[in-house]
Design an enzyme around this catalytic site. Sequence first.
Site, PDB file in Angstrom:
ATOM      1  N   HIS A  60      -3.917 -19.718   0.253  1.00  0.00           N
ATOM      2  CA  HIS A  60      -3.342 -18.995   1.388  1.00  0.00           C
ATOM      3  C   HIS A  60      -2.579 -17.761   0.922  1.00  0.00           C
ATOM      4  O   HIS A  60      -2.628 -16.699   1.566  1.00  0.00           O
ATOM      5  CB  HIS A  60      -2.416 -19.937   2.165  1.00  0.00           C
ATOM      6  N   GLU A  63      -5.073 -15.097   0.363  1.00  0.00           N
ATOM      7  CA  GLU A  63      -5.535 -14.536   1.645  1.00  0.00           C
ATOM      8  C   GLU A  63      -4.630 -13.390   2.084  1.00  0.00           C
ATOM      9  O   GLU A  63      -5.103 -12.335   2.531  1.00  0.00           O
ATOM     10  CB  GLU A  63      -5.567 -15.626   2.707  1.00  0.00           C
ATOM     11  N   HIS A  64      -3.331 -13.569   1.965  1.00  0.00           N
ATOM     12  CA  HIS A  64      -2.379 -12.509   2.318  1.00  0.00           C
ATOM     13  C   HIS A  64      -2.538 -11.289   1.411  1.00  0.00           C
ATOM     14  O   HIS A  64      -2.543 -10.144   1.877  1.00  0.00           O
ATOM     15  CB  HIS A  64      -0.943 -13.030   2.195  1.00  0.00           C
TER      16      HIS A  64
END
Length: 436
Positions: A60, A63-64
Amino acid sequence: MNTTTLHPGIDGAGVVQRTVLPGGLRVVTETMPTVRSVAVGMWVGIGSRDEAPEHMGATHFLEHLLFKGTPTRDAMEISASIEGIGGEINAFTAKEYTCYYARVLDEDLPLAVDVLADVVTSSLITADDVESERGVILEEIAMHDDDPSDVVHEQFSAALYGDSPIGRPILGTVESINMLGQERIAEYYRSYYQPRRTVVSVAGNVRHEQVVELVARAYERAGALGGPRECVPPRTGGPGAESRSEVRVVDRPTEQANLVLGTTGMSRTDDRRFALGVLNAALGGGMSSRLFQEIREKRGLAYSAYSYTSAYADTGQFGIYVGCLPSKIDDVLSICRDEVSRVVAEGLSEEEIVRGKGQMRGGLVLGLEDTGSRMSRIGKNELVYDELMSVDEVLARIEAVTPEEIAEVAGDVLKRPLTLAIIGPYGDKDFGSHIA
């Protein structure tokens, strides 16, 4: 490079085609000639369950970071290039995959493909970006922790699967996020973001040949169209998770108690998943379901009450969620257990089965009325399934479910050991009797 037609469609609409480019990069498209929009998704076969404990939240986090900048675009240019033409761009991380997507007008397809390919293949992942985005993710974790309905589902998964990758939170924890450094995240990026692990799915007013050309050009420009020629096959199921019996209570001074009661479900390739879907719809899938009628309509014990299923490569979940006043929780749990026991003992009525099938069929078709949902369907299917079933084939499988199959599934899933997660002002209250 080879192209196959997965579904021929009707009168030029709904044609699904697949091309495998060098390096194992897959491109799948579905034509929707009556719309003026296009949805583009880039699916990478890496999710939070692939993380080691010390890397929790890395997927995650990555992803950022991919939206923070590339050699040709900074963060502002990435978002402004799509939003400036009235489109949208975003991403999400799941347990078993990550998706980057955009929706634009059909004439802006080349830009959408170029921007997404740039983001996925050429992110800089600088130390400064890691540090600035670390604060954003910590804020996201804090926001998530402030929502009891989010926390209770996370606690249920943790209790159900124990200290295993699939039971850990997708966002990671404050401790794990603070431990992740630029070097580790960049290594993660290089290891997993490869063409052979990637599916590009596009749905809308498009020609397959044009999409393939645009994707190939964008990946070649980034020097990313190489590596092993074979695609990474769909994640295969192992023995799955064993059913556990556990109660997890998070004591908080909330005005409402939140609970999830459930057990392990079925993997996404289990042929019985259609019967479980009908069972779930009848038990807690809508306002006419047993749980909603018993808990809310007849007794007024809660505002929200529903059941749900989720599926992974090797296991799944079946859960019942209710939000109620803290003083009503024992009554609510008793009703949930009674209704589950009644379904196991008596099955569903003919009327409930018809209604459950109708709900599943309608939900499937109505959920595929836009380019985004069509893009998601073909992209996810290519990544995690061995075949793409047509909508008509799925509808036929739902309609073919028999009362005997539902009874067999109920006797299997609903008789497994139960796990219970609760968020509310309960101190050390013992809820063990509700899952005994």
